[in-house]
Design a protein around this motif. Structure first.
Motif, PDB file in Angstrom:
ATOM      1  N   SER A 160      18.959   4.629  -1.611  1.00 28.25           N
ATOM      2  CA  SER A 160      17.552   4.709  -2.006  1.00 28.25           C
ATOM      3  C   SER A 160      16.675   4.616  -0.755  1.00 28.25           C
ATOM      4  N   VAL A 161      15.463   5.131  -0.868  1.00 30.72           N
ATOM      5  CA  VAL A 161      14.541   5.157   0.266  1.00 30.72           C
ATOM      6  C   VAL A 161      13.227   4.548  -0.176  1.00 30.72           C
ATOM      7  N   MET A 162      12.633   3.757   0.727  1.00 28.62           N
ATOM      8  CA  MET A 162      11.336   3.157   0.404  1.00 28.62           C
ATOM      9  C   MET A 162      10.402   3.432   1.562  1.00 28.62           C
ATOM     10  N   ASP A 163       9.168   3.864   1.287  1.00 26.09           N
ATOM     11  CA  ASP A 163       8.200   3.872   2.371  1.00 26.09           C
ATOM     12  C   ASP A 163       6.837   3.442   1.886  1.00 26.09           C
ATOM     13  N   GLY A 164       5.917   3.285   2.832  1.00 27.36           N
ATOM     14  CA  GLY A 164       4.622   2.716   2.514  1.00 27.36           C
ATOM     15  C   GLY A 164       4.385   1.531   3.423  1.00 27.36           C
TER      16      GLY A 164
ATOM     17  N   GLN B 239       0.837  -1.203   0.000  1.00 31.35           N
ATOM     18  CA  GLN B 239       0.000   0.000   0.000  1.00 31.35           C
ATOM     19  C   GLN B 239       0.868   1.248   0.000  1.00 31.35           C
ATOM     20  N   HIS B 240       0.547   2.165  -0.888  1.00 31.45           N
ATOM     21  CA  HIS B 240       1.202   3.478  -0.918  1.00 31.45           C
ATOM     22  C   HIS B 240       2.725   3.349  -0.901  1.00 31.45           C
ATOM     23  N   ILE B 241       3.225   2.434  -1.710  1.00 34.54           N
ATOM     24  CA  ILE B 241       4.677   2.258  -1.783  1.00 34.54           C
ATOM     25  C   ILE B 241       5.290   3.417  -2.574  1.00 34.54           C
ATOM     26  N   ARG B 242       6.302   4.027  -1.993  1.00 30.99           N
ATOM     27  CA  ARG B 242       7.085   5.049  -2.695  1.00 30.99           C
ATOM     28  C   ARG B 242       8.548   4.655  -2.613  1.00 30.99           C
ATOM     29  N   ILE B 243       9.267   4.816  -3.717  1.00 28.19           N
ATOM     30  CA  ILE B 243      10.705   4.517  -3.712  1.00 28.19           C
ATOM     31  C   ILE B 243      11.458   5.633  -4.446  1.00 28.19           C
ATOM     32  N   TRP B 244      12.464   6.146  -3.779  1.00 24.70           N
ATOM     33  CA  TRP B 244      13.320   7.160  -4.376  1.00 24.70           C
ATOM     34  C   TRP B 244      14.731   6.597  -4.522  1.00 24.70           C
TER      35      TRP B 244
ATOM     36  N   ILE C  41       4.020   4.943 -29.123  1.00 23.84           N
ATOM     37  CA  ILE C  41       3.214   6.016 -28.546  1.00 23.84           C
ATOM     38  C   ILE C  41       4.030   7.297 -28.670  1.00 23.84           C
ATOM     39  N   PRO C  42       3.432   8.344 -29.273  1.00 22.79           N
ATOM     40  CA  PRO C  42       4.220   9.566 -29.501  1.00 22.79           C
ATOM     41  C   PRO C  42       4.747  10.128 -28.171  1.00 22.79           C
ATOM     42  N   GLY C  43       5.925  10.740 -28.260  1.00 21.28           N
ATOM     43  CA  GLY C  43       6.517  11.342 -27.061  1.00 21.28           C
ATOM     44  C   GLY C  43       7.327  10.332 -26.281  1.00 21.28           C
ATOM     45  N   ALA C  44       7.962  10.788 -25.202  1.00 20.39           N
ATOM     46  CA  ALA C  44       8.814   9.929 -24.393  1.00 20.39           C
ATOM     47  C   ALA C  44       8.349   9.990 -22.942  1.00 20.39           C
ATOM     48  N   PRO C  45       8.668   8.932 -22.157  1.00 13.37           N
ATOM     49  CA  PRO C  45       8.297   8.959 -20.743  1.00 13.37           C
ATOM     50  C   PRO C  45       8.967  10.142 -20.036  1.00 13.37           C
ATOM     51  N   PRO C  46       8.361  10.654 -18.999  1.00 12.10           N
ATOM     52  CA  PRO C  46       8.880  11.872 -18.374  1.00 12.10           C
ATOM     53  C   PRO C  46      10.109  11.626 -17.511  1.00 12.10           C
ATOM     54  N   ASP C  47      10.771  12.717 -17.206  1.00  9.69           N
ATOM     55  CA  ASP C  47      11.890  12.745 -16.283  1.00  9.69           C
ATOM     56  C   ASP C  47      11.359  12.529 -14.865  1.00  9.69           C
ATOM     57  N   LEU C  48      11.871  11.523 -14.177  1.00 11.06           N
ATOM     58  CA  LEU C  48      11.313  11.205 -12.865  1.00 11.06           C
ATOM     59  C   LEU C  48      11.937  12.032 -11.740  1.00 11.06           C
ATOM     60  N   ILE C  49      12.945  12.830 -12.057  1.00 13.54           N
ATOM     61  CA  ILE C  49      13.486  13.740 -11.044  1.00 13.54           C
ATOM     62  C   ILE C  49      12.539  14.926 -10.897  1.00 13.54           C
ATOM     63  N   ASP C  50      11.987  15.354 -12.056  1.00 13.37           N
ATOM     64  CA  ASP C  50      11.075  16.498 -12.038  1.00 13.37           C
ATOM     65  C   ASP C  50       9.871  16.157 -12.908  1.00 13.37           C
ATOM     66  N   PRO C  51       8.964  15.288 -12.407  1.00 13.04           N
ATOM     67  CA  PRO C  51       7.856  14.810 -13.237  1.00 13.04           C
ATOM     68  C   PRO C  51       6.854  15.920 -13.541  1.00 13.04           C
ATOM     69  N   PRO C  52       6.043  15.722 -14.603  1.00  8.84           N
ATOM     70  CA  PRO C  52       5.060  16.747 -14.969  1.00  8.84           C
ATOM     71  C   PRO C  52       4.041  16.951 -13.841  1.00  8.84           C
ATOM     72  N   SER C  53       3.446  18.117 -13.821  1.00  6.38           N
ATOM     73  CA  SER C  53       2.395  18.377 -12.831  1.00  6.38           C
ATOM     74  C   SER C  53       1.159  17.560 -13.199  1.00  6.38           C
ATOM     75  N   GLY C  54       0.210  17.478 -12.279  1.00  2.00           N
ATOM     76  CA  GLY C  54      -1.042  16.784 -12.553  1.00  2.00           C
ATOM     77  C   GLY C  54      -0.822  15.317 -12.851  1.00  2.00           C
ATOM     78  N   CYS C  55      -1.558  14.810 -13.854  1.00  5.76           N
ATOM     79  CA  CYS C  55      -1.376  13.423 -14.289  1.00  5.76           C
ATOM     80  C   CYS C  55      -0.071  13.332 -15.079  1.00  5.76           C
TER      81      CYS C  55
ATOM     82  N   ARG D 281      12.062   9.816  -8.361  1.00  5.74           N
ATOM     83  CA  ARG D 281      10.863   9.189  -7.784  1.00  5.74           C
ATOM     84  C   ARG D 281      10.462   8.035  -8.667  1.00  5.74           C
ATOM     85  N   ALA D 282      11.131   6.899  -8.478  1.00  9.56           N
ATOM     86  CA  ALA D 282      10.947   5.774  -9.401  1.00  9.56           C
ATOM     87  C   ALA D 282       9.601   5.096  -9.173  1.00  9.56           C
ATOM     88  N   VAL D 283       9.137   5.060  -7.932  1.00 10.35           N
ATOM     89  CA  VAL D 283       7.829   4.476  -7.626  1.00 10.35           C
ATOM     90  C   VAL D 283       7.092   5.473  -6.748  1.00 10.35           C
ATOM     91  N   ASP D 284       5.879   5.829  -7.163  1.00  9.21           N
ATOM     92  CA  ASP D 284       5.210   6.963  -6.528  1.00  9.21           C
ATOM     93  C   ASP D 284       3.785   6.567  -6.140  1.00  9.21           C
TER      94      ASP D 284
END
Ligand SMILES: Nc1ncnc2c1ncn2[C@@H]1O[C@H](COP(=O)(O)OP(=O)(O)O)[C@@H](O)[C@H]1O
Ligand SMILES: [Mg+2]
Lengths: 346, 342
Positions: free
Chosen positions: A63-67, A9-14, A268-282, A23-26
């Motif tokens: 690396s850090v993991m929580d959740g 549940q709510h796993i986050r990994i940096w 799929i057009p475009g590339a996956p985002p940068d996970l250091i500074d991900p896009p806002s919103g979705c 932020r590899a897992v958010d």
């Protein structure tokens, strides 16, 4: 109902990097029951392997993991290092992508098995080691005559079988298979997938099958989770997700697979985002064909596909389209791309 | 499968070394011929009359065409005949027999020290990557490698020999040397002392080895530190190490059996590559510590401008280096099963 084999549940990994935390897992949540195969699919770099490593406690230093993470009801993150280590291999096992480099080139097959069994059962006799190992190897299709051979004497497919046998010989209740067939040819791939499916069935093993091949998911998995940029965007019964995909990313994935058949993910057009500074919103909004103005502003929560609370058995999705009621009227119009790229550059 | 392929592999390596030997010998031969002056007048000029010199030249066959001399040199070397010195008519084989042992024990001792110091230090450095101990060890490795032998020798004499009284000259005390050499069997003084059961001599010889072996060992250990450190850092990141951890293998065992063992494989090759450099270092160490080995002999014949003496000893060195490279390949094949199948 008994506790699921894996409850996350709510796993986050940096990952710590010189450029800042990745932020590899958010905020990822899922559970896997005994004997169930959960497929985890997504473009490379979306954080699939990181989840696998996090479940086993194999993350690199820095690396850090929580959740919340429980194995058969036991809180794994509360265990100290040593206890956590004991679970590895014996309760939670991992099969990796590159079978060619995963066996120690200086050790015979027999030595790999002896070491593994002795680590978890120090008193076990040589005869017992050999018997247990050969039993598993036999099931997996490695003849006993190869017991003393070195890794380089086997093909890639054979080595992956040995890796699987090496994981199974300890009878773990949970196995992560991280792209176990990506390096193998199609024929061998089918055999390995069959082995894994039989395994889940016969021994009630819970399996997290990571892949970017939707064909494998369709063939082997009970449920599927679709990952994008560190988040699970859609999760549910595999047949349901395939026949009625909800998230625009899932739809794009399926479309590219149908049109290109082989490895169409990158179409799929475009590339996956940068996970250091991900896009806002979705995170998907810059590439999403259905993005609304609201998508660039707010992150969609996970809801079942009718817009209600996620519950066992439902297909859940993190997309504003499924939760239109929560989107302000004036933010439902199509997203103006120009503004975004200007804003991105600013 | 693996048993059958090993002899074939050894044969392959031996055959491969022949062209290398051929090149080495040619270089030795050519370098000594293009050096200024001709061998006889260079070494004996001024001491003998013109006629005597010409007679010598004829006797040694030095007045024949180069190509004839060259072929003869190759033929002689192939039959392990290294010729004779010009200045004092010693057979090179006798020199090798009498002085080779001292060089042998010096280099073996130096390698033991270099491995004994270099491997653990490299391992400590890698395990504490970028910590203070890593930096200190790396700096030590570079310094020990880069400092000239005679300077290290000087430091040893000043800061170790003075306070401790360790010997800084020769391989044994003169009296002991004399006693042991009277009944020489192997001509390796350390071995002869053991055979004769002369434990006082064994102790004396060992004590004489300490500083020269340290000096030469320091020079080579820097290379081992660096190799072990780099390799271990690499194998610690390897896929099979992660896989072993995923099976729950204890971390200490993962480091020892998986990472460290694999990190040592290339070090064996380095031992082979180091052989030539070590012989060079041995020559310098011997002259620093007045060591009765082949290096001292070589220096002597260089100074006497005895071209035949120099040629004989250098040819022998070349053979030794080639032999070591074959041995190292074989050891490598024994350690690493993959090598045999390449
Ligand atoms: N050791 C690491 N240090 C820093 N970043 C990492 C590390 N491993 C993976 N990442 C980053 O984390 C993200 C997710 O990687 P990964 O889990 O390997 O994705 P996937 O398995 O889906 O291809 C990627 O952006 C990747 O660059
Ligand atoms: Mg991956």
């Amino acid at each position: 109902m008994s506790d699921p084999t894996i409850y996350a549940q709510h796993i986050r990994i940096w990952y710590g990097t010189p450029a800042g935390p990745v932020r590899a897992v958010d905020d990822v949540s899922f559970s896997i029951q005994n004997g169930e195969i959960l497929g985890l699919v997504g473009e490379s770099g979306s954080g699939k392997s990181t989840i696998g490593r996090g479940l086993l406690g194999l993350l690199p230093p820095g690396s850090v993991m929580d959740g919340e993470l429980a194995f058969k009801g036991e809180d794994l993150l509360a265990l100290d290092q040593k206890e956590r280590f004991k679970r590895r291999g014996r309760d939670l096992a991992m099969i990796f992508q590159e079978p060619l480099t995963r066996l120690n080139p200086l050790m015979r097959v027999s030595e790999h098995f002896t070491e593994t069994l002795r680590t978890h059962f120090p008193k076990i006799s040589d005869a017992e080691v050999e018997k247990r190992s050969l039993d598993v190897l036999q099931v997996i299709g490695i003849p006993p005559s190869r017991w003393k051979a070195y890794p380089h004497e086997f093909s890639g497919g054979m080595r992956q079988r040995i890796m699987i046998a090496l994981a199974l010989v300890l009878r773990p209740a949970f196995v992560v298979a991280d792209e176990p067939t990506t390096a193998l040819d199609v024929l061998v791939e089918a055999q390995i997938i069959r082995i894994l499916r039989d395994l889940a069935e016969q021994f009630d093993t819970a399996l997290l099958l990571i892949t970017h091949n939707l064909g494998i998911i369709a063939e082997a998995c009970d449920r599927v989770a679709v990952m994008y940029a560190g988040k699970i965007v859609e999760i549910g019964d595999a047949r349901d997700v395939f026949s009625d995909p909800q998230h625009p990313y899932t739809q794009e994935l399926l479309r590219s697979t149908i049109t290109l058949t082989t490895d169409g993910l990158h179409s799929i057009p475009g590339a996956p985002p940068d996970l250091i500074d991900p896009p806002s919103g979705c995170h998907f909004h810059p590439r999403c064909p259905k993005a609304m103005a609201h998508c660039a502003v707010a992150e969609p929560p996970v809801r079942n596909k009718r817009g209600g609370k996620p519950e066992p058995g439902t297909t859940d999705v993190a997309c504003w389209i499924n939760q239109l009621a929560d989107v302000p009227e004036d933010a439902r119009g199509p997203l103006e791309r120009g503004e975004i790229s200007v804003a991105d550059e600013a | 499968m693996s048993a059958g392929s090993l002899p074939r592999y050894v044969l392959q390596r031996v055959l491969l070394v022949i062209p290398m030997m051929f090149i080495l010998l040619t270089v030795v031969f050519v370098l000594l011929r293009v050096a200024p002056g001709d061998p006889i007048s260079a070494s004996l000029g001024g001491k003998l009359t013109e006629e005597a010199i010409n007679a010598r030249r004829e006797m040694l066959g030095l007045n024949r065409p180069f190509i004839v001399q060259y072929l003869e040199y190759l033929g002689n070397t192939a039959t392990l005949n290294f010729g004779e010195t010009i200045t004092d008519n010693h057979a090179i084989l006798d020199i090798i027999r009498d002085n080779g042992g001292a060089t042998l024990t010096l280099t073996i001792g130096a390698f033991i020290i270099a491995l004994g110091v270099g491997i653990p230090l490299g391992r400590i450095a890698a395990r504490g990557r970028d910590k203070a101990r890593d930096v200190v060890i790396r700096v030590f490795g570079i310094i020990s490698y880069a400092t000239p032998i005679f300077f290290v020798g000087l430091l040893m004499q000043l800061y170790i020999a003075r306070p401790t009284g360790l010997p800084t000259s020769g391989i044994a005390s003169p009296r002991i040397m004399h006693a042991v050499n009277q009944n020489a069997i192997t001509h390796v003084i350390l071995v002869d002392s053991v055979i004769q059961g002369n434990w006082a001599a064994v102790g004396d010889v060992l004590v004489h080895h300490i500083l020269p072996c340290l000096t030469l060992g320091m020079m080579i250990c820097g290379v081992f530190i660096r190799m072990v450190r780099v390799n271990l850092l690499q194998t610690l990141q390897s896929d099979y190490v992660e896989a072993a951890r995923a099976r729950g293998i204890h971390e200490s065992r993962v480091v020892r059996k998986h990472a460290f063992r694999n990190a040592l494989v290339p070090v064996v090759t380095i031992v082979g590559l180091q052989a030539a450099m070590t012989l060079g270092g041995a020559v310098l160490t011997e002259s620093t510590f007045n060591w009765p080995g082949l290096g001292t002999q070589l220096m002597h014949y260089i100074q006497a401008r005895d071209y035949m003496g120099v040629q004989g000893i250098v040819t022998f060195f070349a053979l030794v280096v080639a032999a070591i490279s074959v041995i190292v390949d074989v050891v490598n094949a024994l350690i690493d099963p993959r090598v045999r199948f390449e």
